[in-house]
Write an enzyme that holds these catalytic residues in place. Sequence first.
Site, PDB file in Angstrom:
ATOM      1  N   ILE A   1       0.740  -1.093   0.212  1.00 29.88           N
ATOM      2  CA  ILE A   1       0.029  -0.094  -0.184  1.00 29.88           C
ATOM      3  C   ILE A   1       0.796   1.202  -0.167  1.00 29.88           C
ATOM      4  CG2 ILE A   1      -1.642   1.407   1.191  1.00 29.88           C
ATOM      5  CD1 ILE A   1      -2.770  -1.092   2.255  1.00 29.88           C
ATOM      6  N   HIS A   2       0.705   2.265  -1.061  1.00 27.65           N
ATOM      7  CA  HIS A   2       1.555   3.390  -1.149  1.00 27.65           C
ATOM      8  C   HIS A   2       0.747   4.244  -1.802  1.00 27.65           C
ATOM      9  CE1 HIS A   2       2.789   2.331  -5.253  1.00 27.65           C
ATOM     10  NE2 HIS A   2       2.786   1.201  -4.834  1.00 27.65           N
ATOM     11  N   GLY A   3       1.066   5.323  -2.247  1.00 27.33           N
ATOM     12  CA  GLY A   3       0.320   6.305  -2.682  1.00 27.33           C
ATOM     13  C   GLY A   3      -0.392   6.226  -4.292  1.00 27.33           C
TER      14      GLY A   3
END
Length: 157
Positions: free
Chosen positions: A13-15
């Site tokens: 999970i990242h931008g």
Amino acid sequence: MPINLARIDDRLIHGQVITTWVKNHDIEQILIINDKVAGDSVQQSVITMSAPPELKVQVFGVQKFIDVLKKAEIKRRTMLLFTNSVDVHALVEGGLKIDKLNVGGMRMQEGRKSLSRAVAITPEEEQAFKSLIAKNIAVEIQMVPKDPIVELKTLID
């Protein structure tokens, strides 16, 4: 079973995942399937904190998720998030039904060969991809939704 997106991204999970993939597919929950993450409570805390509060995030080990799939139906609009093709292959062998696998990032490390700017694989991962493709699962490299899709089968022998 509303699995709207199955994606490999070793950053989890990242931008990019939150701002593009989740929004584009109207995702309600992300299920991360990875034994290492499932056994690391610190990493789980970081992952959970990095997701917006309205997005449900759960982490499962590979076999645990195969067991869950056999007992429960997924009812929310779901994104499955993996770090590698070996885990995806194990789930498909264990009963997961997907038509398409999106590959966003598998970083270059020792023992990996580069397939594209964002994807590098081990021999074991390559074999898993070949097996998934042989099962008529479309394996597509695409970092963000606006990028052109590259069929992974065109990059491996």
